[in-house]
Design a protein around this motif. Structure first.
Motif, short mmCIF file in Angstrom:
data_model
loop_
_atom_site.label_atom_id
_atom_site.label_comp_id
_atom_site.label_asym_id
_atom_site.label_seq_id
_atom_site.Cartn_x
_atom_site.Cartn_y
_atom_site.Cartn_z
N HIS A 86 8.01 4.51 -8.20
CA HIS A 86 7.68 3.32 -7.42
C HIS A 86 8.91 2.42 -7.23
O HIS A 86 9.55 2.03 -8.21
N SER A 87 9.19 2.08 -5.98
CA SER A 87 10.39 1.29 -5.68
C SER A 87 10.43 -0.05 -6.41
O SER A 87 11.50 -0.48 -6.87
N THR A 118 1.05 1.16 6.20
CA THR A 118 1.56 1.47 4.86
C THR A 118 1.12 0.43 3.83
O THR A 118 0.55 -0.60 4.17
N TRP A 119 1.40 0.76 2.57
CA TRP A 119 1.26 -0.23 1.50
C TRP A 119 2.34 -1.28 1.64
O TRP A 119 3.49 -0.95 1.99
N GLU A 177 2.28 -3.38 13.28
CA GLU A 177 2.59 -2.93 11.92
C GLU A 177 1.45 -3.36 11.01
O GLU A 177 1.20 -4.55 10.85
N LEU A 178 0.75 -2.39 10.44
CA LEU A 178 -0.39 -2.68 9.58
C LEU A 178 0.00 -2.46 8.11
O LEU A 178 0.71 -1.49 7.79
N PHE A 179 -0.47 -3.34 7.23
CA PHE A 179 -0.16 -3.24 5.80
C PHE A 179 -1.41 -3.48 4.98
O PHE A 179 -2.27 -4.27 5.37
N LEU A 180 -1.49 -2.82 3.81
CA LEU A 180 -2.47 -3.22 2.81
C LEU A 180 -1.79 -3.19 1.45
O LEU A 180 -0.77 -2.52 1.27
N PRO A 181 -2.34 -3.97 0.49
CA PRO A 181 -1.65 -4.07 -0.81
C PRO A 181 -1.67 -2.75 -1.58
O PRO A 181 -2.66 -2.02 -1.51
N PHE A 182 -0.57 -2.45 -2.27
CA PHE A 182 -0.50 -1.28 -3.16
C PHE A 182 -1.35 -1.55 -4.40
O PHE A 182 -1.28 -2.66 -4.94
N PRO A 183 -2.14 -0.62 -4.90
CA PRO A 183 -2.38 0.73 -4.43
C PRO A 183 -3.75 0.89 -3.78
O PRO A 183 -4.43 1.89 -3.97
N ALA A 200 2.66 6.71 9.14
CA ALA A 200 2.10 6.12 7.92
C ALA A 200 2.88 6.57 6.69
O ALA A 200 3.24 7.74 6.57
N PHE A 201 3.15 5.62 5.79
CA PHE A 201 3.71 5.96 4.47
C PHE A 201 2.64 5.72 3.42
O PHE A 201 2.22 4.58 3.18
N PHE A 202 2.15 6.82 2.83
CA PHE A 202 1.33 6.77 1.61
C PHE A 202 1.76 7.99 0.79
O PHE A 202 2.35 8.93 1.34
#
Ligand code: PHB
Length: 401
Positions: A116-117, A183-184, A210-216, A237-239
């Motif tokens: 995880h970054s 992405t998250w 650009e759509l985002f949702l909180p990790f995880p 998408a990045f997941f």
């Protein structure tokens, strides 16, 4: 004087027993001192996720690293390895404590981590503060090989920008005009999307949302409804890990698979295909690794991995395997003497790693310069279609080494 006259009778009786005591003492020291019998082990600390959405990724990295060590006779640079492990839970809030513990309590010589970054950024700070050698086998945070780059910090994986940029290029070349990204919301997702957008828009496309949702979090439904309404030419998408499995399945179940092309960095379909099944078939992704890469190292690596562990290796196993190979290059140059830090670092910087992905070298900022492949999912394989970007280096903006 005759030798027998040098000792008085009591002294003569004492002499053999003193000799024995000394011999026993020396024998004892030799037997109990590892410094004499063999050098101490190199302490390697794994700080990786073993629970949560990235759990399988942490396990694959660990397996890959240990496989390379075993192939090298259980040693790196001629020294045996002792492992220490902490589950970082992919939780950035716990990362400073976890990293400090493994460095100060376990006194590791090298820290290996993480996925995880956000956690890796905290690890990099602790590694800098303690001057601990850190090899990152996955997390792609750009800052680590950018403004936060350091002589003691290396990466064997990628920067988040690299596969994103390559996919943006491919999508533009396929004459897609509009894209939605999803992405998250944390460094990896944001930077991956950033790379995609940079190349896609340079090639004439436009990211319309650009759509985002909180990790995880994995409650994708309302976002899928929005994508259906926006009707872009492509979704990037990045997941990854468990989240990628659910996302790709939900995307197909929402009926979008055949109407809006879904693409992404290869993390979307790496190590996940058994669980994704039909939902992933035909998907195009970009990554510095592909299952069927036809080079001798990859063939040997895949055969050895599936003989030793359950399941097929993936890009995460490759990152772990190459972290051990890079460390071996450094340790071999200093004959296992970790205190010779500058020589060790110089050897790591100059190393050409014979990786299952194809041979690679490191940039000045310690990030792989590598081909990024275009892959298509066929059955349980990410099959190589071509090279999306050749010898791609991370821009490493702001790195001064
Ligand atoms: C990251 O957080 O940098 C990350 C996590 C999982 C991936 C790739 C990158 O598969």
């Amino acid at each position: 004087m005759n030798a027998s006259h040098r000792f008085s009778p009591p002294a003569r009786r004492l002499a053999p027993s003193l000799l024995h005591v000394c011999l026993f003492a020396i024998a004892g020291i030799v037997a109990s001192s590892p410094a004499v019998a063999q050098p101490a082990k190199v302490k390697v600390g794994f700080m990786l996720p073993y629970t949560g959405t990235y759990a399988a990724l942490g396990t694959a990295i660990t397996n890959g690293f240990k496989l390379a060590v075993e192939e090298n006779g259980g040693k790196l640079g001629g020294r045996e390895i002792e492992y220490f492990t902490v589950d970082d839970e992919s939780d950035p809030a716990k990362a400073p404590d976890n990293a400090n513990k493994i460095i100060k309590r376990d006194k590791v010589d090298v820290l290996i981590g993480t996925v995880h970054s956000g956690v890796a950024l905290a690890m990099a700070k602790v590694a800098r503060d303690n001057n601990t050698l850190l090899i990152i086998p996955n997390a792609g945070a750009g800052d680590i090989t950018g403004p936060l780059c350091a002589p003691n910090i290396f990466r064997t994986s990628f920067s988040n920008w690299q596969p994103g940029y390559a996919m943006g290029k491919v999508a533009a070349e396929q004459t897609k005009k509009t894209a939605v990204t999803f992405t998250w919301k944390y460094a990896a997702g944001e930077e991956s999307v950033g790379g995609f957008k940079e190349a896609f828009e340079a090639g004439g496309g436009k990211v319309v949302k650009e759509l985002f949702l909180p990790f995880p979090q994995v409650e994708f439904q309302s976002y899928l409804t929005e994508i259906a309404a926006l009707k872009p030419d492509v979704v990037y998408a990045f997941f990854a890990g468990g989240g990628a499995v659910k996302f790709v399945k939900d995307y197909a179940a929402a009926g979008l698979k055949n109407s809006v092309q879904l693409v992404g960095p290869g993390f979307l379909t790496d190590g996940t295909l058994d669980a994704q099944g039909d939902a992933a078939q035909g998907m195009l992704t970009t990554l510095h690794y592909a299952d069927g890469l036809n080079n001798p190292k990859n063939r040997a690596f895949r055969a050895a991995y599936s003989k030793t562990f359950t399941g097929e290796p993936d890009v995460y196993a490759v990152g772990g395997y190459d972290a051990a190979q890079l460390l071996n290059a450094g340790l071999t140059a200093v004959k296992g003497d970790v205190t010779k830090r500058s020589e060790l670092v110089a050897a790591m910087e100059a190393a050409k790693i014979d990786s299952p992905r194809g041979a690679f070298t490191l940039s000045k900022s310690h990030n792989p310069v590598q081909d990024v492949y275009l892959r298509r999912v066929e059955g349980r394989e990410n099959k190589i279609v071509g090279v999306a970007a050749r010898a791609l280096a991370d821009p490493s903006r702001g790195c001064k080494l």
